[in-house]
Motif scaffolding. Structure first.
Motif, PDB file in Angstrom:
ATOM      1  N   ASN A 260       0.797  -1.235   0.000  1.00 16.18           N
ATOM      2  CA  ASN A 260       0.000   0.000   0.000  1.00 16.18           C
ATOM      3  C   ASN A 260       0.827   1.281   0.000  1.00 16.18           C
ATOM      4  O   ASN A 260       0.348   2.324  -0.442  1.00 16.18           O
ATOM      5  CB  ASN A 260      -0.943   0.004   1.204  1.00 16.18           C
ATOM      6  N   CYS A 261       2.046   1.216   0.514  1.00 13.25           N
ATOM      7  CA  CYS A 261       2.933   2.391   0.559  1.00 13.25           C
ATOM      8  C   CYS A 261       4.335   1.978   0.084  1.00 13.25           C
ATOM      9  O   CYS A 261       5.288   1.947   0.880  1.00 13.25           O
ATOM     10  CB  CYS A 261       3.013   2.946   1.981  1.00 13.25           C
ATOM     11  N   PRO A 262       4.458   1.643  -1.190  1.00 12.61           N
ATOM     12  CA  PRO A 262       5.732   1.110  -1.691  1.00 12.61           C
ATOM     13  C   PRO A 262       6.910   2.066  -1.545  1.00 12.61           C
ATOM     14  O   PRO A 262       8.068   1.623  -1.510  1.00 12.61           O
ATOM     15  CB  PRO A 262       5.444   0.809  -3.169  1.00 12.61           C
ATOM     16  N   ASN A 263       6.642   3.364  -1.445  1.00 11.28           N
ATOM     17  CA  ASN A 263       7.740   4.339  -1.343  1.00 11.28           C
ATOM     18  C   ASN A 263       8.130   4.677   0.091  1.00 11.28           C
ATOM     19  O   ASN A 263       9.041   5.483   0.316  1.00 11.28           O
ATOM     20  CB  ASN A 263       7.361   5.630  -2.085  1.00 11.28           C
ATOM     21  N   ALA A 264       7.435   4.073   1.056  1.00 10.20           N
ATOM     22  CA  ALA A 264       7.778   4.331   2.459  1.00 10.20           C
ATOM     23  C   ALA A 264       9.042   3.563   2.828  1.00 10.20           C
ATOM     24  O   ALA A 264       9.218   2.396   2.460  1.00 10.20           O
ATOM     25  CB  ALA A 264       6.631   3.911   3.367  1.00 10.20           C
ATOM     26  N   LEU A 265       9.949   4.228   3.540  1.00 11.17           N
ATOM     27  CA  LEU A 265      11.153   3.578   4.063  1.00 11.17           C
ATOM     28  C   LEU A 265      10.738   2.652   5.201  1.00 11.17           C
ATOM     29  O   LEU A 265      10.052   3.073   6.132  1.00 11.17           O
ATOM     30  CB  LEU A 265      12.134   4.642   4.569  1.00 11.17           C
TER      31      LEU A 265
END
Length: 416
Positions: free
Chosen positions: A102-107
């Motif tokens: 759902n948040c592929p760009n979250a570290l």
């Protein structure tokens, strides 16, 4: 950093800084990220507890979440955090794939606390009455899960340099995935010597530790059965006060006024009871990570006696604030010696402060930590390309765990 960036922490439990070093560690992480400009949301599937901290007082939003529920997907997508911090590998297993989807760009950062597989493998070796070997880790079931979690994460926070070396040598984990961030103290958390009780104004021995943690319970049994009788023989008036959150009935039954072995239970203020004691005893026979109780002893300028497991990765090449001893007779002898010898006791105090100042001051870590987080965020795509094994595990976990979780969710709905 940009003020609008957000951090989602998914907690195994709600933070209880007065119950364990893990709770204190979590509050330190919250503070470090807030100082970098992050708005923090703390979510957990755990039940509320009587001793959990009031997160709203720290400007942290609290959110209860459910296991195996797509409601988390909606929540995390709407929040769209810059960083997600998983509190221990079990939480990454449950929620990591949902965050990745759902948040592929979250570290994705994993806070390991201590290396669970190391603690459990040592515990198993101890109970089987044999020496622990690093090869034990290769057959430890939890190791397979924990190492997979470390590989799937973009960065794992480690509190022990020994464990970092273990991960690099035994499991061939690349150092770019690991970051050393021990338990930290502010310089103003180290009280002035003049304001503290003197050698003469302190008395008794103390052990302190959360009883939900097996190494602590084992250490108390060891004190009761083997070490304390030797100390008591030499110091008939001596008292050992045992403090710790969540004592079970079997712990409480060890209380014995005649033996000077007193089970006190939870300490309202841990610092206060450690400050009044003359010596901290911590005969840990298995475990992992670094020990909050021993760092607290140094902070309170209370000398301690522990084992090589207790002192592991804490002092580097510096002298201990007391003694490190694995032989139980010598352990007891050193405890008596340190209790009676003021000159030795004062020297131990000084050693403890030197260890804190050189190894545990927050000011020594916060800038480098911010830079590492920022660098990894800015180079996330390349960072993940360099971690092929992690991406491979993420791919397969997404498939297998996703379908298992969806099956559980459907089953739960049908049973309601």
């Amino acid at each position: 950093m940009n003020q609008t960036q957000s951090l989602l922490i998914i907690g195994f439990v709600w933070p209880e800084p007065n119950s364990s070093a893990a709770g204190g560690r979590m509050m330190q992480l919250i503070s470090l990220f807030q100082e970098q400009g992050f708005q923090v949301t703390f979510a957990s599937p755990a039940q509320d507890s009587d001793f959990m901290v009031d997160l709203s007082q720290y400007k942290v939003e609290k959110k209860s979440i459910a296991l195996n529920s797509s409601s988390f997907d909606t929540f995390v997508k709407e929040l769209n955090p810059t960083i997600v911090l998983f509190d221990r590998f079990m939480i990454e297993e449950q929620f990591g794939w949902r965050v990745a989807k759902n948040c592929p760009n979250a570290l994705r950062i994993l806070d390991t606390e201590d290396l669970h597989c190391l603690r459990l493998a040592r515990q198993k070796a101890f109970k089987e009455k044999r020496e622990f070997q690093t090869t034990d880790l290769l057959v430890e079931e939890v190791a397979k899960r924990e190492i997979a979690s470390i590989l799937r994460s973009d960065l794992s926070l480690m509190i022990s340099e020994f464990e970092i070396e273990l991960l690099k040598t035994t499991f061939k984990i690349d150092s770019s995935l690991l970051y050393y961030l021990p338990l930290l103290l502010e310089s103003d958390q180290i009280p002035d010597l003049e304001k503290l009780p003197s050698f003469e104004n302190r008395k008794d021995f103390i052990f302190i530790g959360n009883f939900l943690h097996e190494p602590n319970w084992n250490a108390v049994q060891y004190l009761k059965e083997a070490i304390w009788p030797l100390i008591k023989k030499e110091l008939p008036e001596a008292v050992l006060n045992i403090y710790g959150a969540y004592p079970s009935q079997k712990v409480l039954q060890l209380n014995n006024l005649k033996e000077g072995f007193l089970i006190k239970g939870r300490a309202e203020n841990a610092n206060e009871v450690v400050l009044k004691a003359r010596i901290v005893l911590a005969p840990l026979r298995f475990g992992a990570g670094i020990k909050g109780k021993l760092l607290e002893a140094m902070q309170c300028r209370t000398p301690s006696i522990t084992t090589s497991i207790g002192a592991e990765s804490m002092q580097a090449d510096l002298s201990w604030n007391g003694f490190v001893e694995d032989n139980l007779e010598i352990f007891a002898k050193k405890a008596v010696e340190l209790y009676q010898d003021k000159k030795l006791w004062l020297a131990a105090q000084i050693n403890g402060i030197a260890i804190i100042e050189k190894r545990y001051l927050r000011s020594s870590f916060e800038v480098d930590f911010e830079e590492r987080v920022e660098f990894t965020l800015n180079n996330l795509q390349q960072h993940r390309l360099n971690n092929f094994m992690g991406e491979l595990l993420q791919h397969h976990t997404l498939k297998s765990t996703m379908y298992m979780s969806k099956w559980i969710e459907t089953k739960n709905k049908n049973s309601n």
